[in-house]
Design a protein around this motif. Structure first.
Motif, short mmCIF file in Angstrom:
data_model
loop_
_atom_site.label_atom_id
_atom_site.label_comp_id
_atom_site.label_asym_id
_atom_site.label_seq_id
_atom_site.Cartn_x
_atom_site.Cartn_y
_atom_site.Cartn_z
N VAL A 374 8.24 -6.95 50.94
CA VAL A 374 7.60 -6.06 51.92
C VAL A 374 6.41 -6.74 52.58
N GLU A 375 5.53 -7.37 51.77
CA GLU A 375 4.32 -7.99 52.32
C GLU A 375 4.56 -9.42 52.80
N SER A 376 5.77 -9.93 52.59
CA SER A 376 6.15 -11.28 53.05
C SER A 376 5.30 -12.38 52.41
N TYR A 377 4.90 -12.15 51.16
CA TYR A 377 4.20 -13.19 50.40
C TYR A 377 5.19 -14.25 49.98
N GLY A 378 4.70 -15.47 49.77
CA GLY A 378 5.54 -16.48 49.14
C GLY A 378 5.68 -16.16 47.65
N TRP A 379 6.69 -16.82 47.02
CA TRP A 379 6.92 -16.50 45.62
C TRP A 379 5.69 -16.77 44.77
N LEU A 380 5.03 -17.90 44.98
CA LEU A 380 3.89 -18.24 44.15
C LEU A 380 2.74 -17.26 44.37
N GLU A 381 2.45 -16.96 45.65
CA GLU A 381 1.37 -16.02 45.93
C GLU A 381 1.69 -14.61 45.41
N ALA A 382 2.95 -14.19 45.52
CA ALA A 382 3.34 -12.86 45.04
C ALA A 382 3.18 -12.75 43.52
N ILE A 383 3.56 -13.82 42.82
CA ILE A 383 3.43 -13.80 41.35
C ILE A 383 1.97 -13.76 40.95
N GLU A 384 1.15 -14.59 41.60
CA GLU A 384 -0.27 -14.62 41.25
C GLU A 384 -0.96 -13.29 41.56
N GLU A 385 -0.70 -12.74 42.73
CA GLU A 385 -1.35 -11.50 43.16
C GLU A 385 -0.92 -10.32 42.28
N ALA A 386 0.39 -10.26 41.95
CA ALA A 386 0.89 -9.16 41.12
C ALA A 386 0.32 -9.24 39.70
N ALA A 387 0.23 -10.47 39.18
CA ALA A 387 -0.28 -10.64 37.82
C ALA A 387 -1.73 -10.17 37.71
#
Length: 448
Positions: A374-387
């Motif tokens: 949905v937010e079009s984050y990259g995989w690495l950024e999405a994992i870091e932000e969600a964690a």
């Protein structure tokens, strides 16, 4: 005799009541107390059985009181076979170790039970070794003379009734007193039944001759025999159980004692048609495990399938489910630190931890998926932000559950369950916040 039992219990009851730590004593003679709680099993009727229920002023006084009463019993009542049992609030068994012998012949069962008893007695950590058929009792058995009985007009039933009147009394009717039914018993005067010798003076009425006949004319001789006062059956088979308990002084558990005795007992050769079956705590554990774990695989499968449908991805589902075993680390640490046993309630708590762990993993993976799609984050950024962003909701949910378990720590029965959930969920929550992102990155080959 029940009167001898009564005299002993009256003396013992007074001795116990004189102890400072004892608040109340309730005694029953000839049988166990009426069922006063679900997990209590009343004892059958036995003339030589008595039960005392003791209440102390505090929990800490139980052990020293037991030691004092043990000394009293050893010194003043050496003729008694005694057993102490604390009232349990969970499923209870008559003994922790129970070896059931099944077969047709009572004599063979008693011979086999004697061999098992020898094995139990040879183990110093096994106490209160007994068998549930009790000792055989001596009986006088008059041998009826059929030819003489027919000539005198006295049947074997008439002889039996005459003996009942003289010994125990013959019930001939019922008297109704309001709502109570009182038996009417015909019995000879006490002066005429004051010894075995009085049996030869019994008179039996002959309806044919219209007169009384001496028992000596109807009986060939009186045989002395031994008989089983009780024969128990299980699944319609005669079953004799040999019982034992672990010695509380040594601290050995029933499981450890069972492991020591099992091979030795099973090495006893059984005749054809006879079998050995284990009861006690082992049987209760097997039943409980079967009741819990029979539907468990189906439940896990349904949960796994639902998770697959939720994320539409095997990789994301595996990232969640691989964190479930992490709870075992906390559970092991918590039980050791708190000194709590791995009881049945702890086992149920582990099963509930599965659902809690899945919930934490879903919260984290769902956020990674939302940020990437949905937010079009990259995989690495999405994992870091969600964690980072899911730390608060995941930890807050875990903390509220852990705090809710604190009141149960004071309860003996529920303490293992509380410790399992608190430590298991606490460790697993912290580890999940690290392991799920790592697994997610490994499965999708995300590199920095």
């Amino acid at each position: 005799d029940i009167r001898a039992t009564e005299r002993d219990i009256e003396q013992l009851e007074q001795r116990i009541l004189s102890l400072d730590n004892v608040a109340k004593v309730t005694s029953t003679i000839g049988q166990g107390a009426e069922r006063f709680m679900l997990t209590y099993n009343p004892e059958r009727n036995f003339a030589n059985y008595a039960q005392l229920i003791l209440e102390t002023h505090s929990y800490e006084q139980i052990k020293p009181t037991l030691n004092t009463i043990t000394d009293i019993l050893n010194d003043e009542f050496p003729q008694a076979f005694t057993k102490f049992t604390r009232i349990s609030i969970g499923p209870s068994t008559k003994a922790k170790i129970e070896a059931r012998l099944k077969g047709a012949d009572p004599d063979v069962l008693r011979e086999l039970a004697l061999k098992v008893t020898e094995v139990f007695n040879a183990e110093p950590e096994a106490v209160t070794v007994d068998q549930d058929w009790h000792n055989r009792t001596k009986v006088l058995r008059p041998i009826y003379d059929e030819a003489e009985g027919r000539r005198l007009g006295v049947s074997e039933a008439d002889l039996s009734d005459a003996l009942k009147i003289h010994v125990n009394g013959l019930r001939i009717g019922v008297f109704r007193d309001g709502s109570e039914l009182l038996p009417i018993v015909l019995q000879a005067p006490e002066s005429e039944r004051n010894g075995v010798e009085s049996l030869q003076n019994i008179q039996v009425y002959s309806s044919t001759q219209g007169a009384y006949v001496s028992i000596g004319q109807l009986v060939k001789f009186i045989d002395i025999d031994w008989e089983d006062p009780l024969i128990k059956r299980r699944d319609r088979k005669r079953t004799l159980a040999v019982l034992a308990d672990p010695n509380p002084e040594t601290g050995i558990t029933a499981t450890d004692l069972f492991a020591k005795l099992r091979d030795k007992v099973e090495a006893i050769e059984l005749p054809h048609g006879y079998e050995l079956e284990w009861g006690g705590e082992y049987e209760s554990q097997q039943k409980a495990n079967k009741a819990v774990f029979t539907p468990f695989p189906l439940g896990i499968l349904v949960m796994f399938v639902i998770t697959v449908f939720m994320f539409n991805s095997i990789k994301q589902t595996l990232a969640i489910w691989l964190t479930v075993p992490l709870a075992i680390i906390g559970v092991t640490f918590g039980l050791i630190v708190m000194g709590a046993p791995f009881s049945f309630t702890a086992l149920l708590a582990i099963l509930s931890l599965v659902g809690m762990q899945i919930k934490n993993g879903i919260v984290l993976v769902e956020e990674i998926k939302r940020l990437q799609e949905v937010e079009s984050y990259g995989w690495l950024e999405a994992i870091e932000e969600a964690a980072v962003s899911r730390v608060r909701p995941v930890t807050m949910a875990a903390i509220t559950t852990i705090l809710g378990m604190i009141p149960l720590l004071a309860d003996v029965f529920f303490e293992p369950m509380a410790v399992t959930i608190m430590y298991g969920l606490g460790f697993a929550t912290v580890l999940t916040l690290f392991v799920v992102p790592v697994l997610f990155a490994l499965f999708y080959r995300v590199k920095a």
